[in-house]
Design a protein around this motif. Structure first.
Motif, mmCIF file in Angstrom:
data_model
loop_
_atom_site.group_PDB
_atom_site.id
_atom_site.type_symbol
_atom_site.label_atom_id
_atom_site.label_comp_id
_atom_site.label_asym_id
_atom_site.label_seq_id
_atom_site.Cartn_x
_atom_site.Cartn_y
_atom_site.Cartn_z
ATOM 1 N N ILE A 1 43.566 36.843 35.203
ATOM 2 C CA ILE A 1 43.003 38.174 34.981
ATOM 3 C C ILE A 1 41.795 38.460 35.865
ATOM 4 O O ILE A 1 41.540 39.610 36.240
ATOM 5 N N SER A 2 41.038 37.436 36.239
ATOM 6 C CA SER A 2 39.868 37.681 37.098
ATOM 7 C C SER A 2 39.753 36.725 38.274
ATOM 8 O O SER A 2 39.169 37.080 39.292
ATOM 9 N N ALA A 3 40.300 35.524 38.176
ATOM 10 C CA ALA A 3 40.169 34.540 39.264
ATOM 11 C C ALA A 3 41.333 34.679 40.240
ATOM 12 O O ALA A 3 42.475 34.899 39.843
ATOM 13 N N PRO A 4 41.058 34.539 41.555
ATOM 14 C CA PRO A 4 42.137 34.594 42.539
ATOM 15 C C PRO A 4 42.944 33.301 42.541
ATOM 16 O O PRO A 4 42.483 32.258 42.082
ATOM 17 N N HIS A 5 44.165 33.372 43.071
ATOM 18 C CA HIS A 5 44.948 32.151 43.253
ATOM 19 C C HIS A 5 44.175 31.221 44.188
ATOM 20 O O HIS A 5 43.736 31.635 45.263
ATOM 21 N N PRO A 6 43.971 29.973 43.816
ATOM 22 C CA PRO A 6 43.086 29.103 44.595
ATOM 23 C C PRO A 6 43.535 28.886 46.045
ATOM 24 O O PRO A 6 42.697 28.660 46.924
ATOM 25 N N GLU A 7 44.829 28.958 46.311
ATOM 26 C CA GLU A 7 45.318 28.783 47.683
ATOM 27 C C GLU A 7 45.546 30.114 48.387
ATOM 28 O O GLU A 7 45.979 30.137 49.543
ATOM 29 N N ALA B 1 36.307 30.601 48.600
ATOM 30 C CA ALA B 1 37.130 29.399 48.787
ATOM 31 C C ALA B 1 38.573 29.804 49.056
ATOM 32 O O ALA B 1 39.233 29.266 49.959
ATOM 33 N N MET B 2 39.083 30.739 48.272
ATOM 34 C CA MET B 2 40.448 31.224 48.458
ATOM 35 C C MET B 2 40.621 31.914 49.801
ATOM 36 O O MET B 2 41.569 31.640 50.553
ATOM 37 N N GLU B 3 39.681 32.823 50.142
ATOM 38 C CA GLU B 3 39.871 33.626 51.343
ATOM 39 C C GLU B 3 39.780 32.777 52.610
ATOM 40 O O GLU B 3 40.505 33.027 53.580
#
Length: 400
Positions: free
Chosen positions: A251-257, A294-296
């Motif tokens: 809901i708020s965190a991006p996919h880590p990869e 970190a994701m981007e």
């Protein structure tokens, strides 16, 4: 069908200024003077935000007073710069052939906050308050009424990708021949709801945001508006490609990869019919939260695996303008590609220079060596939102 769309006019109301001639020099200088400490937004501490001076806003006309709120005043300030272009387009195309698609997250919530405080003190709402002022559709409805238009009109609200996704909406309306011109853009205004909401997520920086640094600790919020008119045909700056994805990881965190971010960027490149190596600069989403950066950084290195392009986040200059961020950063890309940027300089990445060794290193623009590029033809701008709602836009010079 040629996916490229002409960007024929822009209107601005940003922390860096309200005209191309004012905004571009501050953008490529890396001017952070619009970032100011405010003590009336967070409930228990001061915070840094990207502000627009009240005296620089244009008031709503009396016959549209129902729409009066700060959010619509920001929008109106940008919209007044389009008045001659819209008048000419109405004569050429007709009012029913001009659409309006805007992005926002806050709409007039600040007006509602003030009205609720008044109600608690006086037992009734102030006469000037109407619930419609804080509805998400108020923004696009205001522009429709301001310009007396009767074409398609709606608001996109997908958090921080809202006013990037409006470009895809306009492209579809034009390619489907439902419109001959579409006014797109975004607007958001400072309010306690969003600032304290992000504070509750532990995502507000304790100082000036520091994207991609090992010391980053969250975002600064900002406000502003940017508008564009899009048409079929040719113009100095073109919308070359749009990519959208919805990974719905959290809901708020991006996919880590960054799987959704990667998909959006790759789709935009395919739509623009160019290779990653042809991108001359990337305007990063770059919020300065630990998880986004970190994701981007991983998504950028995956898409641009052969050669990393110069990148920077402009959020240290304006704050994160939430639903307006996609449009305001699209306006920055437009200005960089415009003839005004004759030296082909880029916005420097403002941070402490301390890379996070847990994340891939990307090619951040150095303020001290930003002397301009030999060519600047294609620019990508990324917007990644809550719920995994991602959008990537590519802009180009008309002869690219």
């Amino acid at each position: 069908m040629n996916s490229r769309i002409a960007i024929t006019h822009i209107g601005l109301c940003t922390p860096l200024g309200n005209s191309p001639e004012e905004v571009l020099p501050r953008l490529i200088k890396g001017d952070i003077s619009a970032m100011q400490w405010r003590d009336n937004l967070l409930f228990n501490a001061p915070t840094i935000v990207g502000c627009i001076d009240e005296t620089r806003l244009i008031d709503i006309a009396d016959h549209l007073s129902l729409f009066t709120c700060r959010n619509n005043r920001l929008l109106n300030t940008a919209a007044q710069q389009l008045v001659p272009a819209i008048a000419q387009a109405k004569q050429r195309f007709g009012a029913d052939r001009i659409g309006v698609v805007l992005g926002t997250s806050t709409s007039g919530i600040s007006k509602g906050e003030a009205a609720l405080k008044y109600q608690l003190e006086h037992g009734h709402f102030p006469p000037s308050y109407h619930y419609s002022q804080q509805e998400l559709g108020s923004t696009s409805d205001y522009l429709k009424q301001l310009f007396a238009l009767s074409g398609p009109c709606y608001t996109v609200s997908t958090a921080c990708s809202s006013s990037a996704k409006v470009f895809a909406s306009a492209q579809r309306l034009l390619n489907a021949d439902l419109c001959d011109m579409v006014i797109v853009g975004g607007v958001d205004s400072l309010c306690q709801l969003t600032v304290n909401g992000f504070a509750a997520l532990e995502s507000i920086s304790k100082g000036h945001c520091n994207p991609f640094s090992r010391h980053r600790d969250g975002i600064n919020i900002g406000e502003g508006a940017a508008l564009f008119t899009l048409e079929r045909g040719q113009s100095e700056v073109m919308l070359a490609g749009v990519g959208e994805s919805a990974d719905a990881h959290h809901i708020s965190a991006p996919h880590p990869e960054g799987t959704g971010a990667i998909a959006a960027m790759q789709q935009a490149l395919t739509a623009a019919n160019i290779s990653p190596q042809q991108i001359d600069y990337v305007n990063l989403h770059g919020t300065a939260t630990p998880k986004n950066d970190a994701m981007e950084s991983r998504a950028i290195t995956a898409v641009f695996s052969q050669s990393l392009p110069p990148c920077s986040s402009t959020k240290p200059l304006t704050g994160h303008t939430l639903g307006a961020a996609g449009a305001i950063e699209a306006a920055f890309c437009y200005l960089l590609l415009s003839p005004l940027n004759h030296s082909k300089r880029l916005p420097p990445h403002i941070w402490d220079g301390q890379f996070d060794d847990n994340d891939p290193h990307i090619a951040l623009v150095n303020a001290n060596s930003n002397t301009g590029l030999s060519q600047l033809n294609f620019i990508m701008s990324n917007s990644f939102a809550f719920g995994g709602s991602n959008a990537s836009l590519i802009f180009c010079r008309k002869d690219a």
